[in-house]
Scaffold this motif. Structure first.
Motif, short mmCIF file in Angstrom:
data_model
loop_
_atom_site.label_atom_id
_atom_site.label_comp_id
_atom_site.label_asym_id
_atom_site.label_seq_id
_atom_site.Cartn_x
_atom_site.Cartn_y
_atom_site.Cartn_z
N VAL A 1 0.84 -1.05 -0.06
CA VAL A 1 -0.08 0.06 -0.03
C VAL A 1 0.94 1.32 0.03
O VAL A 1 0.66 2.19 -0.65
N ALA A 2 1.87 1.20 0.78
CA ALA A 2 2.91 2.56 0.75
C ALA A 2 3.52 2.59 -0.71
O ALA A 2 3.35 3.66 -1.05
N GLY A 3 3.93 1.45 -1.20
CA GLY A 3 4.53 1.55 -2.46
C GLY A 3 3.39 2.07 -3.69
O GLY A 3 3.73 3.03 -4.32
N LEU A 4 2.13 1.60 -3.47
CA LEU A 4 0.87 2.44 -4.41
C LEU A 4 0.94 3.67 -4.19
O LEU A 4 0.74 4.62 -5.03
N PRO B 1 7.52 3.72 -11.75
CA PRO B 1 7.74 2.48 -11.65
C PRO B 1 7.68 1.84 -10.34
O PRO B 1 7.30 0.56 -10.25
N LEU B 2 7.67 2.54 -9.47
CA LEU B 2 7.50 2.28 -7.96
C LEU B 2 6.05 1.48 -7.70
O LEU B 2 5.68 0.62 -7.13
N GLY B 3 5.01 2.37 -8.17
CA GLY B 3 3.68 2.03 -8.04
C GLY B 3 3.23 0.86 -8.92
O GLY B 3 2.69 0.00 -8.42
N VAL B 4 3.95 0.50 -9.95
CA VAL B 4 3.78 -0.39 -10.79
C VAL B 4 4.21 -1.64 -10.25
O VAL B 4 3.55 -3.03 -10.23
N ALA C 1 -0.60 -7.67 -6.11
CA ALA C 1 -1.42 -8.63 -6.76
C ALA C 1 -1.16 -10.11 -6.50
O ALA C 1 -1.96 -11.00 -6.29
N LEU C 2 0.26 -10.56 -6.67
CA LEU C 2 0.69 -11.78 -6.42
C LEU C 2 0.62 -12.08 -4.98
O LEU C 2 0.13 -13.44 -4.61
N LEU C 3 0.55 -11.19 -3.94
CA LEU C 3 0.30 -11.69 -2.41
C LEU C 3 -1.33 -11.87 -2.27
O LEU C 3 -1.65 -12.92 -1.82
N ILE D 1 -7.94 -5.52 -8.71
CA ILE D 1 -7.58 -4.13 -8.91
C ILE D 1 -6.09 -3.78 -8.87
O ILE D 1 -5.84 -2.81 -9.65
N SER D 2 -5.29 -4.47 -8.42
CA SER D 2 -3.84 -4.16 -8.47
C SER D 2 -3.50 -4.15 -9.72
O SER D 2 -2.57 -3.56 -10.24
N LEU D 3 -3.79 -5.34 -10.46
CA LEU D 3 -3.34 -5.54 -11.62
C LEU D 3 -3.94 -4.60 -12.69
O LEU D 3 -3.23 -4.05 -13.64
N THR D 4 -5.24 -4.14 -12.37
CA THR D 4 -5.74 -3.17 -13.23
C THR D 4 -4.98 -1.81 -12.99
O THR D 4 -4.66 -1.15 -14.24
N TYR D 5 -4.50 -1.45 -11.80
CA TYR D 5 -3.80 -0.46 -11.40
C TYR D 5 -2.46 -0.16 -12.13
O TYR D 5 -2.04 0.78 -12.87
N ALA D 6 -1.70 -1.50 -12.28
CA ALA D 6 -0.41 -1.44 -12.89
C ALA D 6 -0.44 -1.37 -14.59
O ALA D 6 0.25 -0.53 -15.15
N ALA D 7 -1.50 -2.28 -15.04
CA ALA D 7 -1.81 -2.17 -16.45
C ALA D 7 -2.13 -0.56 -16.86
O ALA D 7 -1.41 -0.14 -17.97
N THR D 8 -2.94 -0.08 -16.22
CA THR D 8 -3.47 1.37 -16.55
C THR D 8 -2.11 2.33 -16.59
O THR D 8 -2.09 3.18 -17.45
#
Length: 88
Positions: A26-29, A37-40, A47-49, A76-83
Motif C-alpha cells: 500500500v505504501a508503494g502504491l 515504476p514504484l507504483g507498478v 497482486a501476487l500476494l 484491482i492491483s493488476l488493473t492499476y499496474a496495467a493502466t
C-alpha cells in the motif's frame, strides 16, 4: 490474529510478515503516485500476494466468499499496474 494464523497453518511470525508486506504494498502504491515504476512494482507485488492469499483460503477449506476480498484486490492491483503502464 493467532487464531487466523493457526487456521491457515501459518506461524504467527509468518502471518506478521504477510501483514508487513501488505502495508509495504500500500505504501508503494501511494509513493507510486509520484514515481510510476514504484507504483507498478508495488501493484504487481500486491497482486501476487493477494492471489496467493485467495489460494491459501480456498486450500484450507474456507468458503469461496472468504477468498473474494483477496481476489478482488489482486484484480484491482493488476488493473492499476496495467493502466499506469499504458498511460505511461
Amino acid at each position: 490474529m493467532r487464531q487466523a494464523a493457526a487456521h491457515l497453518g501459518m506461524s504467527v511470525r509468518l502471518y506478521r510478515v504477510v501483514g508487513a508486506l501488505e502495508v509495504a504494498g500500500v505504501a508503494g502504491l501511494l509513493l507510486g503516485l509520484s514515481w510510476m515504476p514504484l507504483g507498478v512494482a508495488a501493484a504487481t507485488g500486491l497482486a501476487l500476494l493477494m492471489a496467493a492469499a485467495a489460494v491459501v483460503h480456498l486450500r484450507h477449506g474456507d468458503p469461496p466468499v472468504r477468498a473474494v476480498p483477496a481476489a478482488l484486490l489482486a484484480l484491482i492491483s493488476l488493473t492499476y499496474a496495467a493502466t499506469t503502464m499504458t498511460a505511461g
